[in-house]
Write an enzyme that holds these catalytic residues in place. Structure first.
Site, PDB file in Angstrom:
ATOM      1  N   GLU A 108      43.569  44.830  37.918  1.00  0.00           N
ATOM      2  CA  GLU A 108      44.705  44.017  38.391  1.00  0.00           C
ATOM      3  C   GLU A 108      45.770  44.873  39.080  1.00  0.00           C
ATOM      4  O   GLU A 108      46.963  44.708  38.876  1.00  0.00           O
ATOM      5  CB  GLU A 108      45.315  43.184  37.258  1.00  0.00           C
ATOM      6  CG  GLU A 108      44.399  42.077  36.764  1.00  0.00           C
ATOM      7  CD  GLU A 108      45.114  41.009  35.947  1.00  0.00           C
ATOM      8  OE1 GLU A 108      46.348  40.923  35.991  1.00  0.00           O
ATOM      9  OE2 GLU A 108      44.408  40.252  35.253  1.00  0.00           O
ATOM     10  N   HIS A 217      36.100  44.414  36.617  1.00  0.00           N
ATOM     11  CA  HIS A 217      36.918  43.298  36.134  1.00  0.00           C
ATOM     12  C   HIS A 217      36.043  42.046  36.198  1.00  0.00           C
ATOM     13  O   HIS A 217      35.639  41.622  37.275  1.00  0.00           O
ATOM     14  CB  HIS A 217      38.174  43.131  36.981  1.00  0.00           C
ATOM     15  CG  HIS A 217      39.182  42.211  36.368  1.00  0.00           C
ATOM     16  ND1 HIS A 217      40.378  41.890  36.981  1.00  0.00           N
ATOM     17  CD2 HIS A 217      39.196  41.544  35.176  1.00  0.00           C
ATOM     18  CE1 HIS A 217      41.064  41.067  36.209  1.00  0.00           C
ATOM     19  NE2 HIS A 217      40.364  40.842  35.104  1.00  0.00           N
ATOM     20  N   PRO A 222      36.950  31.390  29.436  1.00  0.00           N
ATOM     21  CA  PRO A 222      36.062  31.308  28.265  1.00  0.00           C
ATOM     22  C   PRO A 222      35.067  30.162  28.351  1.00  0.00           C
ATOM     23  O   PRO A 222      34.063  30.156  27.627  1.00  0.00           O
ATOM     24  CB  PRO A 222      37.032  31.125  27.088  1.00  0.00           C
ATOM     25  CG  PRO A 222      38.294  30.602  27.695  1.00  0.00           C
ATOM     26  CD  PRO A 222      38.378  31.198  29.058  1.00  0.00           C
ATOM     27  N   ASP A 295      37.883  45.426  32.079  1.00  0.00           N
ATOM     28  CA  ASP A 295      38.231  44.180  31.396  1.00  0.00           C
ATOM     29  C   ASP A 295      37.019  43.259  31.517  1.00  0.00           C
ATOM     30  O   ASP A 295      36.773  42.694  32.579  1.00  0.00           O
ATOM     31  CB  ASP A 295      39.468  43.569  32.052  1.00  0.00           C
ATOM     32  CG  ASP A 295      39.841  42.218  31.460  1.00  0.00           C
ATOM     33  OD1 ASP A 295      39.187  41.796  30.480  1.00  0.00           O
ATOM     34  OD2 ASP A 295      40.780  41.583  31.969  1.00  0.00           O
ATOM     35  N   ASN A 353      43.801  42.421  23.761  1.00  0.00           N
ATOM     36  CA  ASN A 353      44.584  41.407  24.468  1.00  0.00           C
ATOM     37  C   ASN A 353      45.344  40.607  23.412  1.00  0.00           C
ATOM     38  O   ASN A 353      44.738  40.121  22.460  1.00  0.00           O
ATOM     39  CB  ASN A 353      43.666  40.493  25.277  1.00  0.00           C
ATOM     40  CG  ASN A 353      44.433  39.469  26.104  1.00  0.00           C
ATOM     41  OD1 ASN A 353      44.513  38.301  25.758  1.00  0.00           O
ATOM     42  ND2 ASN A 353      45.012  39.913  27.215  1.00  0.00           N
ATOM     43  N   PHE A 358      45.668  33.817  22.171  1.00  0.00           N
ATOM     44  CA  PHE A 358      44.452  34.609  21.987  1.00  0.00           C
ATOM     45  C   PHE A 358      44.798  36.023  21.551  1.00  0.00           C
ATOM     46  O   PHE A 358      45.685  36.663  22.120  1.00  0.00           O
ATOM     47  CB  PHE A 358      43.632  34.670  23.275  1.00  0.00           C
ATOM     48  CG  PHE A 358      42.412  35.547  23.169  1.00  0.00           C
ATOM     49  CD1 PHE A 358      41.250  35.072  22.582  1.00  0.00           C
ATOM     50  CD2 PHE A 358      42.445  36.857  23.630  1.00  0.00           C
ATOM     51  CE1 PHE A 358      40.130  35.883  22.468  1.00  0.00           C
ATOM     52  CE2 PHE A 358      41.329  37.676  23.517  1.00  0.00           C
ATOM     53  CZ  PHE A 358      40.164  37.180  22.928  1.00  0.00           C
TER      54      PHE A 358
END
Length: 434
Positions: A108, A217, A222, A295, A353, A358
């Protein structure tokens, strides 16, 4: 109610009061420093430092939360001043510098931040970098392109030479697969995603040891576990191809005494001993030390984690969600890279995270177990601190992700041979896998 607070409610409403209280509340006490978890004893570490044949390096992986994604709508619990990029970027840079990694893999990172901030600041600390934005930048004008995020990998320039850099665009690679061309699910679910990975092929300037650093990335949603699994399968296939190609390059000759003497950096006796050894020969790509980090937006119970750690996923795996992806769903997934998560020996972090909706581990540093071993990893955030905060980012943590760091040692390949003639490939080249 206090008169000043009552006035805010009367003038601008309750949301304004909530924002005021959020932005003006006292900053919590910072957490204690994260503690390193060592997988070797102090005696082993002392012996390694005295042995010129031992080669170690450190990898840092960090999704830094792109400026345009850090909105008050998404992170309404974060004080507005702590959400500002000017505040967060300094904390991010400070954390990178504090860990002094040989390889820094960021996700990012938009074009503007890479060029104007990270490259400029890290270059003064011996880092050179490679950056590619996500694929959508190709469809944009010059101004908008600067705001497209992607993956950036930095490496210690005094220690490593960048031999080649490659871009993997998952949607473009998927388009090239014949077994995907008649798959509706691929067109409807995979091709619309513009996620990428950046792969750097590097050599240690003193020893000739090669390293492959892949920085990825993966899709976030989900509800689309199938897309994550397909993207990671494409990533690993491409990394295997790249590794085998890299193994075919002839080794670099060690530096000559004159070049060592002319170096601006004084080399220790141990380094000189190491550089006098013939550089290793790699009979195939599996012999080259490999790091695959990023990630992955996937928890340890996911198909993504299962595939990376075991090398196998059956064709009917639940994470394909009954969608059809050619040979992936007719034959299953396989790879022979022998990967393991650097944090696996510690049971994985409780979270990488941390938000109100979450908390979990979704960022990983994977390594090839045949030629690398883990010395240590940077541990978790203090539990008592986490109990007092709503989520990240906040005053102390500039991203909703946690920075993860691991130190590795290299195992030389068993089939090393005397050096061949010097290579003919250029110092650095670029090719995109599209």
């Amino acid at each position: 109610m206090d008169a000043s607070l009552k006035q805010i409610v009367q003038k601008d409403g309750t949301p304004a009061l909530v924002s005021y209280l959020r932005d003006s509340c006292p900053i919590p006490v910072p957490p204690p420093d994260r503690v390193w978890k060592n997988f070797i004893s102090q005696a082993e570490r002392d012996a390694m430092e005295l042995d010129p044949n031992v080669e170690t390096f450190r990898v840092l992986c960090y999704n830094i939360l792109c400026e345009k994604y850090a909105t008050e709508r998404m992170y309404g619990y974060t004080p507005s001043w702590a959400l500002q990029w000017d505040y967060r970027k300094e904390l991010i840079l400070r954390e990178i510098m504090a860990n002094d990694a040989d390889f820094v893999c960021l996700q990012e990172v938009d074009n503007a931040s890479y060029e104007d901030y990270f490259l400029r600041n890290l270059s003064s600390h011996d880092y050179e970098g490679v950056h590619w934005p996500k694929s959508r930048y190709k469809t944009m004008g010059e101004g908008d392109r600067r705001l497209v995020d992607g993956c950036a990998t930095f490496y210690k320039a005094s220690k490593y030479t960048l031999v080649e850099k490659q871009l993997i665009e998952f949607s473009a690679v998927a388009m090239q697969r014949p077994d995907f061309k008649k798959t509706d699910d691929m067109f409807n679910r995979v091709l619309g995603k513009d996620h990428i990975a950046v792969v750097c092929l590097l050599e240690n300037k003193e020893t000739g040891t090669r390293l492959i650093i892949a920085n990825a990335h993966i899709h976030w949603d989900p509800q689309e576990r199938d897309v994550k699994l397909v993207q990671v399968a494409l990533l690993i296939e491409e990394v295997e191809k790249i590794a085998h190609s890299f193994a075919k390059y002839p080794p670099r000759l060690p530096p000559t005494p004159s070049s060592i003497a002319s170096s601006s950096t004084a080399l220790s006796a141990a380094q000189n001993n190491a550089s006098s050894r013939p550089p290793p020969i790699y009979s195939d790509g599996y012999k080259i030390p490999l790091i695959v980090c990023g990630d992955f937006n996937s928890i340890p119970s996911s198909g993504v984690y299962e595939f990376l750690s075991t090398g196998v996923v059956p064709p009917g795996h639940a994470d394909f969600m009954s969608h059809l992806y050619g040979k992936y769903t007719s034959e299953g997934l396989r790879h022979k890279l022998g990967l393991k998560s650097a944090y696996a020996a510690a049971g994985e972090l409780p979270m990488t995270n941390y938000t109100p909706s979450f908390q979990g581990a979704i960022d990983y540093i994977w390594y090839s177990t045949a030629n690398l071993s883990v010395n240590s990893v940077l541990g978790e955030v203090d539990k008592s601190y986490l109990e007092k905060v709503v989520g990240f980012p906040n005053a102390h943590f500039p991203s909703d992700h946690l920075c993860i760091v691991s130190e590795f040692r290299v195992r030389p390949p068993k089939d090393s041979q005397p050096p061949r003639p010097p290579p003919v490939f250029p110092e650095s080249s670029s090719r995109a896998h599209t």
